[in-house]
Design an enzyme around this catalytic site. Structure first.
Site, short mmCIF file in Angstrom:
data_model
loop_
_atom_site.label_atom_id
_atom_site.label_comp_id
_atom_site.label_asym_id
_atom_site.label_seq_id
_atom_site.Cartn_x
_atom_site.Cartn_y
_atom_site.Cartn_z
N ALA A 210 0.82 -1.21 0.00
CA ALA A 210 0.00 0.00 0.00
C ALA A 210 0.86 1.26 0.00
O ALA A 210 1.98 1.26 0.51
CB ALA A 210 -0.94 0.00 1.20
N PHE A 212 1.54 5.66 0.65
CA PHE A 212 1.41 6.58 1.78
C PHE A 212 0.21 7.50 1.67
O PHE A 212 -0.26 8.03 2.69
CB PHE A 212 2.68 7.43 1.93
N LYS A 236 1.49 -5.29 3.47
CA LYS A 236 2.60 -4.40 3.84
C LYS A 236 2.10 -2.97 3.68
O LYS A 236 2.00 -2.46 2.58
CB LYS A 236 3.83 -4.60 2.96
N GLU A 239 5.47 2.39 4.79
CA GLU A 239 6.41 2.57 5.89
C GLU A 239 6.38 3.99 6.45
O GLU A 239 7.02 4.29 7.45
CB GLU A 239 7.83 2.22 5.45
N SER A 289 3.96 4.36 -7.25
CA SER A 289 4.66 5.00 -8.36
C SER A 289 4.87 4.04 -9.53
O SER A 289 4.83 2.82 -9.37
CB SER A 289 6.01 5.53 -7.90
N CYS A 345 -3.60 10.10 -6.75
CA CYS A 345 -3.41 9.73 -8.14
C CYS A 345 -4.53 10.23 -9.04
O CYS A 345 -4.42 10.17 -10.26
CB CYS A 345 -3.25 8.23 -8.28
N GLU A 463 4.92 13.77 -12.87
CA GLU A 463 3.88 13.65 -11.85
C GLU A 463 4.46 14.27 -10.58
O GLU A 463 5.26 13.65 -9.87
CB GLU A 463 3.47 12.20 -11.60
#
Length: 567
Positions: A210, A212, A236, A239, A289, A345, A463
Site C-alpha cells: 500500500a 502513503f 505491507k 512505511e 509510483s 493519483c 507527476e
C-alpha cells in the site's frame, strides 16, 4: 503575471491552539504516552506497549497470527530502522524495522495455515463479518480515531482523513456482497447424464503493498475483498504511515476474524522483494509510483503471481470557456488540484482551457484568486485546507520542478514556495502553485506544435504529486482531446461544459479510463471498478467491483457423469 502565495494569509492560518501531541514541536521525538489514542501496535524495545513517559521512540509492531509482536531479530545489525515522521513538524513519532525474511516467512506461514479453514467458511459467514466491520466503521468515533493516525503520520487534514476512511468503508460494504459476484455457471445434460458446473474459488495467500497517500482507503481496497472471497492475506502498509492499517486490522480481529487470516508486516524495499518472490503468495495488489509498480508487476509475474498495479497519473481537465459555468468550475478545479495537498493519483494536475486567449487570462486570474483563499497548515487545525507534503524530499522535489519549469519558459502565476506556518516552521509545507505554459500569449496546439516545446516542460511531463496546477490554453476541443490522449498516463480526466455535444464527443474520443463530465475527480463507487488505463496501470484486472472479485478468485470447472439405472 506572478504572485507570491500570500505568506501573510498562510501565517494567519497558523493554529490558534495546538493538539496535545503537536504542541511539542521542539522535541525531536515522541513516545506513545504522547498520543491521543491507545496504540497496542506501538511497542518498546522490551516487547511491551510503550505506555511509559520516557523519551524512547516506540517500535511499530507486526501483526502475525492475530498478535502484535516485535520484528524478529529486532535490534540486530541486519535490521534496518526506518523513522516514521510527522510531516507537519518533522518530529520522529516511531520507527519500523525492515528485516523482511523472518517476519515475512512467519506471516505467510500463518496465512497458509489459516487458509483451509477460512476458505471453507461459508461465504455468508465471511460476508457477515465484513458487514459487522462496515457497521463498526460507520461509528463516527471509530472513523475519527483512524483519521487521527492518518493526519498525524501522513499530514492530510482531518476532513481529508475522514474521507479517506469513508471511501474505504464503501469498499468494505461492497465486499460484504461479494457472494453475488462469485457465482459460477452451469449447463446440464451436455450428453445423457453429463453436466458441467464452474465455480469461482479463492487463490490462497494474497498480498498487498500500500502507498502513503491513502493509509486507510487503499488497504481497504485490498484485504476486505480478498477475505470475502475466501483468501488469506499479508499486507505491507506504507512505511511512512502504517498505524491506520494496524488499527483497521485490530478492529476486524476484535469482531472475530480468526488468527492468521489477515497479517501485517512492516518494511520497505527488502520486504517488497520478499513478497514478489515468495513462492507461497499467489497474488499481489499494489498502488504507487510507476517505477515501483512496473518492478513489482514484472518480478511478481515472472514468479508466477497475479499482479494488479495502479501506478502514476497526470489527470487533465478540459474547460470549454464559452459555455462552462465559471464559478462552479473554478471551485471544482481548485478543490481537485489542491485537495490532499495534490498527493492523490486522481488529482487534477493539468487544466486545458479551450477558447479565447484573453478570456483564458481572466480564468487563470480567478483560479489564482480562489487558490489563495486556501489555508495551509497542520491537518489537526480547524479550517486548514492544505496540509504538508509527506517528506522533506517530496517538498524539495516539487520545488525543484517548479523552478525548472520557470527556467524553461513557464509563467508562475502563483508561487507557493517559501510558505511559513507559525508553530510548524520545520514542516514540509508547499502552498498552492499555478503554472501557465502558454508563452508570449500564444496558443498551444496539437497539430502545429510539432516540437511540442511547452509540453516538454517538467511542469507538464512530471507527476509532481504536490499542490501544483499546470495550465495551457488551446483553440479547439480537438486540440484538448489530442493533447490529453497523447499523455502516456490514463487514470482519469474531466470536461466542464454545458454542451451535450461537446461532452459526448469528449466522452467517446478520450482514451483515459475514467471520465468526468462536470465531475472533477471521477472515481467510481465500488459497484463499479477503478478503471485507469495506459501508463497508469499494469496487469489487466482492476481494483474492487466485479473485476476485483475476478482478481481474487479462479475458475474451477467440474464435469460429471451420473447415469441413472433402474434396479
Amino acid at each position: 503575471m506572478m504572485m507570491q502565495a500570500c505568506e501573510i494569509l498562510y501565517r494567519k492560518a497558523a493554529p490558534a491552539h495546538h493538539h496535545a501531541l503537536l504542541a511539542r514541536t521542539a522535541r525531536p521525538f515522541a513516545s506513545a504516552a504522547h498520543f491521543k489514542h491507545d496504540a497496542p501496535w506501538l511497542m518498546s524495545s522490551s516487547g511491551g506497549n510503550d505506555d511509559n513517559s520516557n523519551h524512547s521512540v516506540p517500535v511499530v509492531a507486526n501483526l502475525i497470527n492475530g498478535r502484535f509482536q516485535l520484528p524478529q531479530n529486532f535490534g540486530s545489525d541486519s535490521s534496518s530502522k526506518i523513522p516514521i515522521i510527522d510531516p507537519s513538524s518533522n518530529v520522529v513519532l516511531s520507527h519500523i524495522h525492515d528485516n523482511h525474511t523472518a517476519d515475512l516467512q512467519a506471516a505467510v506461514a500463518s496465512a497458509e495455515e489459516a487458509f483451509p479453514t477460512w476458505s471453507n467458511t461459508p461465504v455468508q459467514s465471511r460476508q457477515r463479518l465484513l458487514a459487522d466491520f462496515a457497521h463498526l466503521l460507520h461509528e463516527k468515533h471509530v472513523r475519527e480515531e483512524i483519521a487521527y493516525w492518518i493526519t498525524l503520520e501522513q499530514g492530510k487534514t482531518m476532513g481529508d482523513a475522514m474521507g479517506d476512511v469513508w471511501r474505504g468503508l464503501e469498499v468494505v460494504e461492497a465486499a460484504g456482497r461479494a457472494g453475488r459476484d462469485m457465482l459460477g455457471d452451469s449447463l446440464q445434460n451436455l450428453a445423457n447424464g453429463l453436466d458441467t458446473i464452474s465455480y469461482r474459488v479463492p487463490l490462497g495467500v494474497c498480498a498487498g503493498i500500500a502507498p502513503f497517500n491513502f493509509p486507510a482507503m487503499i488497504p481497504l481496497w485490498m484485504f476486505p475483498l480478498a477475505l470475502a472471497t475466501g483468501n488469506t492475506y499479508v499486507l505491507k502498509p506504507t512505511e511512512k504511515a502504517p498505524s491506520a492499517s494496524l488499527l483497521l486490522a485490530k478492529h476486524l480481529h476484535d469482531l472475530g476474524l480468526p488468527p492468521g487470516v489477515l497479517n501485517i508486516i512492516q518494511g520497505a524495499k527488502p520486504t517488497v522483494d520478499g513478497i514478489v518472490t515468495h513462492p507461497g503468495i499467489r497474488a499481489i495488489s499494489f498502488v504507487g509510483s510507476n517505477q515501483a509498480g512496473e518492478y513489482i508487476h514484472d518480478v511478481g509475474s515472472r514468479h508466477g503471481k497475479r499482479v494488479q498495479a495502479n501506478l502514476g497519473a497526470k489527470n487533465h481537465a478540459t474547460v470549454m470557456m464559452n459555455d462552462a459555468d465559471r464559478d462552479s468550475t473554478v471551485k471544482a478545479v481548485v478543490g481537485a488540484a489542491f485537495g490532499a495537498a495534490g498527493q492523490r493519483c486522481m488529482a487534477l494536475s493539468v487544466l486545458i482551457l479551450v477558447g479565447d486567449l484573453e478570456e483564458s487570462q481572466s480564468w487563470m486570474e480567478q483560479l489564482v484568486e480562489e487558490a489563495m483563499k486556501l489555508k495551509v497548515g497542520n491537518g489537526f487545525v480547524e479550517g486548514v485546507d492544505v496540509g504538508p507534503l509527506i517528506s522533506k524530499d517530496a517538498k524539495t522535489r516539487a520545488e525543484s520542478i517548479i523552478q525548472q519549469s520557470i527556467d524553461q519558459g513557464a509563467t508562475c502565476m502563483l508561487d507557493g514556495r517559501g510558505v511559513v506556518v507559525k508553530g510548524y516552521e520545520t514542516g514540509n509545507f508547499l502552498a498552492p502553485t499555478v503554472i501557465s505554459l502558454n508563452q508570449q500569449q500564444q496558443y498551444i496546439t496539437h497539430s502545429t506544435d510539432s516540437n511540442a516545446k511547452p509540453l516538454s516542460n517538467p511542469a507538464y511531463t512530471e507527476e509532481i504529486f504536490a499542490p501544483v496546477l499546470t495550465i495551457l490554453t488551446v483553440p479547439t476541443l480537438e486540440d484538448a482531446i489530442s493533447i490529453t490522449n497523447d499523455n502516456p498516463y490514463g487514470n482519469g480526466c474531466a470536461i466542464f461544459t454545458s454542451s451535450g455535444g461537446a461532452a459526448r464527443k469528449f466522452q467517446y474520443e478520450i482514451q483515459a479510463g475514467q471520465v468526468g463530465i462536470n465531475v472533477p475527480i471521477p472515481v467510481p463507487l465500488p459497484f463499479f471498478s477503478f478503471t485507469g488505463n495506459k501508463g497508469s496501470i499494469r496487469g489487466d484486472v482492476n481494483f474492487y467491483g466485479q473485476s476485483g472479485v475476478q482478481f481474487f478468485t479462479q475458475l474451477k470447472t467440474v464435469t460429471s457423469n451420473w447415469q441413472y439405472r433402474k434396479g
